[in-house]
Every structure is written in C-alpha cells, then in structure tokens.
Design a protein around this motif. Structure first.
Motif, PDB file in Angstrom:
ATOM      1  N   ASP A  16      -0.700   1.763   2.276  1.00 39.49           N
ATOM      2  CA  ASP A  16      -1.317   2.748   1.365  1.00 39.49           C
ATOM      3  C   ASP A  16      -1.379   2.295  -0.088  1.00 39.49           C
ATOM      4  N   GLY A  17      -1.631   1.014  -0.285  1.00 42.89           N
ATOM      5  CA  GLY A  17      -1.862   0.514  -1.645  1.00 42.89           C
ATOM      6  C   GLY A  17      -0.605   0.292  -2.451  1.00 42.89           C
ATOM      7  N   ALA A  18       0.568   0.231  -1.784  1.00 46.34           N
ATOM      8  CA  ALA A  18       1.818  -0.024  -2.530  1.00 46.34           C
ATOM      9  C   ALA A  18       1.772  -1.408  -3.173  1.00 46.34           C
ATOM     10  N   TYR A  75      -1.213  -4.072  -5.897  1.00 49.87           N
ATOM     11  CA  TYR A  75      -1.063  -5.272  -6.731  1.00 49.87           C
ATOM     12  C   TYR A  75      -0.116  -6.303  -6.095  1.00 49.87           C
ATOM     13  N   ASN A  99      -7.893  -4.089   2.390  1.00 46.19           N
ATOM     14  CA  ASN A  99      -8.201  -4.724   1.108  1.00 46.19           C
ATOM     15  C   ASN A  99      -6.909  -5.041   0.361  1.00 46.19           C
ATOM     16  N   PHE A 109     -11.725  -6.726   1.158  1.00 46.38           N
ATOM     17  CA  PHE A 109     -12.024  -7.413  -0.110  1.00 46.38           C
ATOM     18  C   PHE A 109     -10.746  -7.549  -0.931  1.00 46.38           C
ATOM     19  N   LEU A 164     -13.250 -10.514 -10.071  1.00 44.36           N
ATOM     20  CA  LEU A 164     -13.297 -11.487 -11.163  1.00 44.36           C
ATOM     21  C   LEU A 164     -12.051 -12.376 -11.146  1.00 44.36           C
ATOM     22  N   ILE A 217     -11.256   1.935  -8.203  1.00 43.86           N
ATOM     23  CA  ILE A 217     -11.724   1.828  -6.820  1.00 43.86           C
ATOM     24  C   ILE A 217     -12.369   3.160  -6.442  1.00 43.86           C
ATOM     25  N   GLU A 244      -6.322   3.031  -8.561  1.00 46.28           N
ATOM     26  CA  GLU A 244      -5.805   2.225  -7.469  1.00 46.28           C
ATOM     27  C   GLU A 244      -5.950   2.982  -6.159  1.00 46.28           C
ATOM     28  N   PHE A 245      -5.943   2.193  -5.074  1.00 48.74           N
ATOM     29  CA  PHE A 245      -6.106   2.805  -3.756  1.00 48.74           C
ATOM     30  C   PHE A 245      -4.985   3.786  -3.421  1.00 48.74           C
ATOM     31  N   ARG A 246      -3.788   3.544  -3.962  1.00 49.93           N
ATOM     32  CA  ARG A 246      -2.686   4.432  -3.555  1.00 49.93           C
ATOM     33  C   ARG A 246      -2.961   5.892  -3.905  1.00 49.93           C
ATOM     34  N   ALA A 253      -5.201   7.148  -0.850  1.00 47.27           N
ATOM     35  CA  ALA A 253      -4.692   6.923   0.506  1.00 47.27           C
ATOM     36  C   ALA A 253      -4.536   8.211   1.310  1.00 47.27           C
ATOM     37  N   LEU A 261     -15.366   1.958   0.785  1.00 45.88           N
ATOM     38  CA  LEU A 261     -14.486   1.638  -0.347  1.00 45.88           C
ATOM     39  C   LEU A 261     -15.093   0.490  -1.124  1.00 45.88           C
ATOM     40  N   PHE A 262     -15.116   0.596  -2.453  1.00 45.11           N
ATOM     41  CA  PHE A 262     -15.568  -0.555  -3.248  1.00 45.11           C
ATOM     42  C   PHE A 262     -14.972  -0.513  -4.636  1.00 45.11           C
ATOM     43  N   GLU A 263     -14.917  -1.693  -5.250  1.00 41.09           N
ATOM     44  CA  GLU A 263     -14.512  -1.788  -6.655  1.00 41.09           C
ATOM     45  C   GLU A 263     -15.774  -1.847  -7.496  1.00 41.09           C
ATOM     46  N   LYS A 318     -18.404  -2.848 -10.170  1.00 39.52           N
ATOM     47  CA  LYS A 318     -18.641  -4.127 -10.838  1.00 39.52           C
ATOM     48  C   LYS A 318     -18.596  -3.943 -12.353  1.00 39.52           C
TER      49      LYS A 318
END
Lengths: 231, 298
Positions: free
Chosen positions: A40-42, A63, A79, A98, A120, B257, B270-272, B275, B285-287, B289
């Motif tokens: 879950d994105g931790a 991260y 991702n 991604f 980037l 995101i 952030e994705f958290r 979730a 889902l996308f970041e 640009k």
C-alpha cells in the motif's frame, strides 16, 4: 509472521514495516522467499537487504523500495515510488508497473527492470548498475551517469544523458533532446551483445538493432575557458 | 514537505460520501504534513444572488447567532449561519467584499477563509486526524474537494499560512513545494490593488492565477501563464466551482499520483493515500507529467 518451510510472509496491513526490515537484516536461516502483502505504498520496503533472498512485494511500493540492495531478487508486482533500487549494489529489482522519479539512482551494480515507464531522472548518477525500462523515461535520465547501462525500450524525454560520464544509454524509441555533452554514436557489435543480454534478462524480445547508442562526447571532462559557460 | 489530496466524484450518488471517501486519503498524508491541515469542499452552489463565507474564529468565543443577526441588520440582507466549533459558514445576499469589510471593522479577530457560491473551507493547526475530527470531515458532502497537510518550510506554522489558499470566489489552491519568486509576483500584483494576507509563497501563486482568470483567462490559460511566471518547485492542486486541476513544475520535484475509475478521480502526493479507496485495484493509476495541465470537470 507465518513461517512455511523456506517461505515467509509479512502483512503490512497488520505488521510494522520495521518488523519486516529487521527480519530481512537478520539471519535468514533457511528462508529463501519473503512475501510482502498489502504494501500500500509504504516507504523503504526491503531497503538494505544483503542476502540472496527472493522478496515479492504484492502491490505498490512507496519511496526507496529495495534501496541499497545487495544480492536479493526483489519483485514489485505494482508500481514503485521515488528512488526505487537507489544505490543498489548487486542483485535484481523488477518493477512490474511504472517507477516514479530517480529509479536506480546511483546504483553501483545489479539490474533494475521496469516494465512500464520510469519518471524523471531515471539512472541519475548511475555508477555501474544496469537499468532496463520497458516503456519511456522522463527528463534528465542518466544525468551525470558514470558507469553501467540504461536501456530504454520506449522514448526518452528532454536532456537525456546530460553531463554524462562513462555510462552508456540505449534508446529504441524517440529522444526528445540530448543533454549537454551527450551524443549519438554508432552501435557496435559489442553494443548489440550488451543490449541483447540485458533485454534477455528483462524478458524482452526487441531486436537490439532497433536501439541507438548515446554516450559522452567527453568535452566536459576538462575545463574549457573559451567555451564561455556554453556547451 | 507537504501532502496534497483531491477527490472528485463522478456519480451524484457518491456526493453524500465525499468526506468519508476522502478521510483515509488525508490521514495517509500525516507524515508529509503534521503541522496543520485544511480542506476546501465544493458543494451544490447557493442561489445565484447569494454568497457564502467560511469564517474562522481561532480561540475566540463568538456568539455566532448574534453575529449573523448583526450582519443581516447592518448590511440589510438575509443571513444564515451554520457553525462547527470555531468555524462558521455565513450565507448572505450581500457582496463578499461588503461582508469582509464589515467583519474587518467590527470583528477583526475573525478570519475569512473563503468566499463563493460553492466553496466551504476549513483549516486549522494540528495533525490531520485532529483537524478532521474537529470539523467532522467524514460527513462532508459535495462534488469535489481539495485538501492539504502542511510541514512548514519557509513560513511560520499559523492558520493563515495553512492551505488551501483562496482568492476571489470559488477558487482554491494547495501547494507542495517552494516558489523562488513569490516576492517578485507580489510586487507585480500589489500595484494592481491585489492585497495579500500573509507571507507564504503559495499565496502569490493563488492570487496570480485568480488575477489571470479575472482578466479573462480560463483556468487552463491562466495556468499556462503561470508556467512562465512561477519559478521554483510546485505540485499545485486547484479547485473551481466545477473543476479540479493539477500541475507539476518542469522538474517534477514534488510527487503526485492520480487514480481514476468510473466513479471518481483521486489525487494525492503518494499512493499510500489512495490505497484504501474503493476498487482502487482496478483504477487507472498514473503520475502527472511535468508542465502538463490535468483538469477534471464535475
């Protein structure tokens, strides 16, 4: 944790990340596979691992996932957030979705595979690791990269390879622009072998002949007062 | 560091659940912003001749009903008020500037957080969970919202410096990042009669874009002008009466995101924070640009 023979699972919905990482940093004994459920994105999942263990992250990582990795084979089903596999020393990290910015930053060894796009600064300051990106890479990728290879199967955004040292970039698609001191060079037989080998490891079947080589023109290696700060 | 969250629901039935869906998103950004947090929520607009103001009283004890009656009498208008703790929404038939001027003269301790037909705004000091409980964010209803959790880096931890920022009517902006040229922007805007409330860099961007839109730009054109005017790092999430918009600076230094389904579009640092949204496993889902304008309409 549920130990089953050589495999063990951590559920981050109920267990602390620190529990997982301390386990990975300890004596793994017979354990060959660690599954991480509900990531879950931790942040900082499986950082600093130094053991030949397979780690399956069953979702999206935040991260610095698998940062500083040595020997481990880390598989991220979803991702990855910023700085995945940053400063990797050896082993393999595979992102099935991604990757955000700074993927594989300053990796000294090992292989980072990103099936989707990377953001980037992918491979910024790469120091000997290899990176294969199935999709596109964002601006300033391989900025000041010193050694290793960046293989991009899609397109590259602005300023690719800016201030490049001795790392080599291979791009299959379009390059929006090269950074300072980066230049296209002819593909040699050795380049085709390198690209073929990395694509094979990443499970990709592109023809190495479709790739272009980008490397340093080395004109920034020595101070040139006559350049008047323009390169 | 700061956290941003945004949510726009696409099905009218989900408008009743806007706050409930958002709450885990805001809590998820606690580590990115434990100082203060805020939430702008866009509701069904009030009648065309009415305007509502979100008021914040801080530690002052206010007799809100007496305030309502006094404003109504002084400005010769009907007025309604709804109160949550030290925050109130005052709806009147008077122009927002008239109400603001009256408050400034007679209740200088009250801060006007927002004005418009659709926007309600809450911001306060404390952890996101504390602010959310104080103002019952779980039961917010509406079409879309813009939230923020702040970790102050360049100006003091105060309610005034908490986000979202607003200017004009039905317009708000939250920021993750830091601008290098807020004072340059301010020096350009102040001679045009645009007044600043605080000293946070974000206020300059908020007022700049609102000024562009008053000059006739649509939101997207205003942001295009902003790409030239703003120097620094930013992920901006913006709300108007009927839109959410999201942009990142050319170096995309600050994260974002987006998760989109048939039911909602959700944005977070952030994705958290995403979730725990329903069916997020099947979301696109996308970041975003860098230097690209993303906008979604209700």
């Amino acid at each position: 944790m549920n130990a089953v023979a050589e495999a063990i699972a951590f559920d981050l919905a109920s267990q602390k990340l620190r529990e997982l990482n301390q386990f990975l940093h300890g004596d793994l004994g017979m354990v060959k596979q660690v599954r991480v459920l509900n990531p879950d994105g931790a942040h900082s999942i499986a950082v600093g691992v130094n053991a030949p263990v397979t780690i399956n992250i069953a979702g999206h990582a935040g991260y610095y996932a698998a940062g500083m990795n040595q020997l481990a084979d880390v598989d991220i089903a979803g991702n990855a957030g910023p700085g995945v596999a940053e400063n990797m020393m050896s082993g393999r990290v595979h992102v099935h979705g991604f990757a955000s910015v700074s993927a594989g930053a300053s990796a000294q060894g090992g292989l980072l595979i990103v099936d989707g796009d990377a953001g980037l600064r992918c491979g910024i300051s790469l120091k000997g690791g290899d990176i294969v990106v199935g999709g596109d890479v964002g601006a300033f990728s391989a900025f000041m990269a010193q050694a290793g290879n960046l293989v991009v199967c899609g397109d590259a955004a602005e300023n690719l390879g800016d201030s490049l040292y001795e790392a080599v970039i291979y791009v299959r698609g379009k390059v929006k622009s090269l950074g300072a001191d980066a230049q296209f060079e002819p593909m040699t037989d050795a380049d085709h072998v390198t690209v073929a080998g990395l694509l094979k490891q990443a499970g990709l079947t592109h023809d190495p002949k479709e790739f272009k080589r980008i490397a340093s023109a080395r004109s920034l290696y020595h101070w040139n007062a006559d350049a008047n700060q323009e390169y | 560091m700061c956290g941003i969250v945004g949510l726009l629901v696409k099905r009218p039935a989900l408008r009743e659940r806007l706050g409930e869906l958002m709450l885990p998103m805001l809590i998820g950004m606690t580590e990115r912003g434990p100082d203060s947090s805020g939430m702008a929520v866009f509701t069904e607009p009030v009648a065309a001749e009415k305007r509502k103001l979100s008021l914040y009283a801080g530690a002052q004890a206010i007799d809100w009903e007496a305030l309502r009656a006094t404003v109504a009498a002084a400005l010769n208008t009907q007025a309604e008020i709804s109160v949550k703790k030290n925050h109130a929404t005052l709806t009147t038939g008077a122009a927002p500037n008239a109400v603001k001027a009256w408050l400034k003269a007679h209740q200088p301790g009250i801060t006007v957080l927002s004005a418009g037909r659709a926007i309600d705004l809450y911001k306060d000091l404390g952890l996101p969970i504390e602010v959310a409980q104080r103002y019952d964010f779980a039961h917010l209803t509406g079409t879309h919202l813009v939230g923020h959790t702040r970790m102050a880096t360049e100006s003091a931890v105060t309610v005034e410096n908490a986000h979202p920022y607003t200017a004009g009517e039905d317009w708000c902006l939250v920021h993750n990042g830091s601008l290098s040229n807020p004072y340059q922007l301010r020096r350009e805007l102040e001679p045009l009669g645009i007044e600043f409330d605080g000293d946070c860099d974000t206020e300059a961007a908020c007022r700049y874009l609102e000024w562009r839109m008053r000059e006739g730009d649509d939101l997207e054109t205003a942001i295009e002008h902003g790409f030239t005017a703003f120097d620094g790092f930013y992920t901006f999430l913006m709300g108007t009466r009927d839109k959410l918009a999201l942009v990142r600076d050319p170096f995309a230094c600050k994260p974002a995101i987006v998760a989109e389904t048939d039911d909602y579009v959700a944005i977070a640092s952030e994705f958290r924070s995403l979730a725990h949204l329903p069916d997020v496993k099947h979301a696109t889902l996308f970041e975003p640009k860098p230097e690209h304008i993303y906008s979604w309409s209700i």
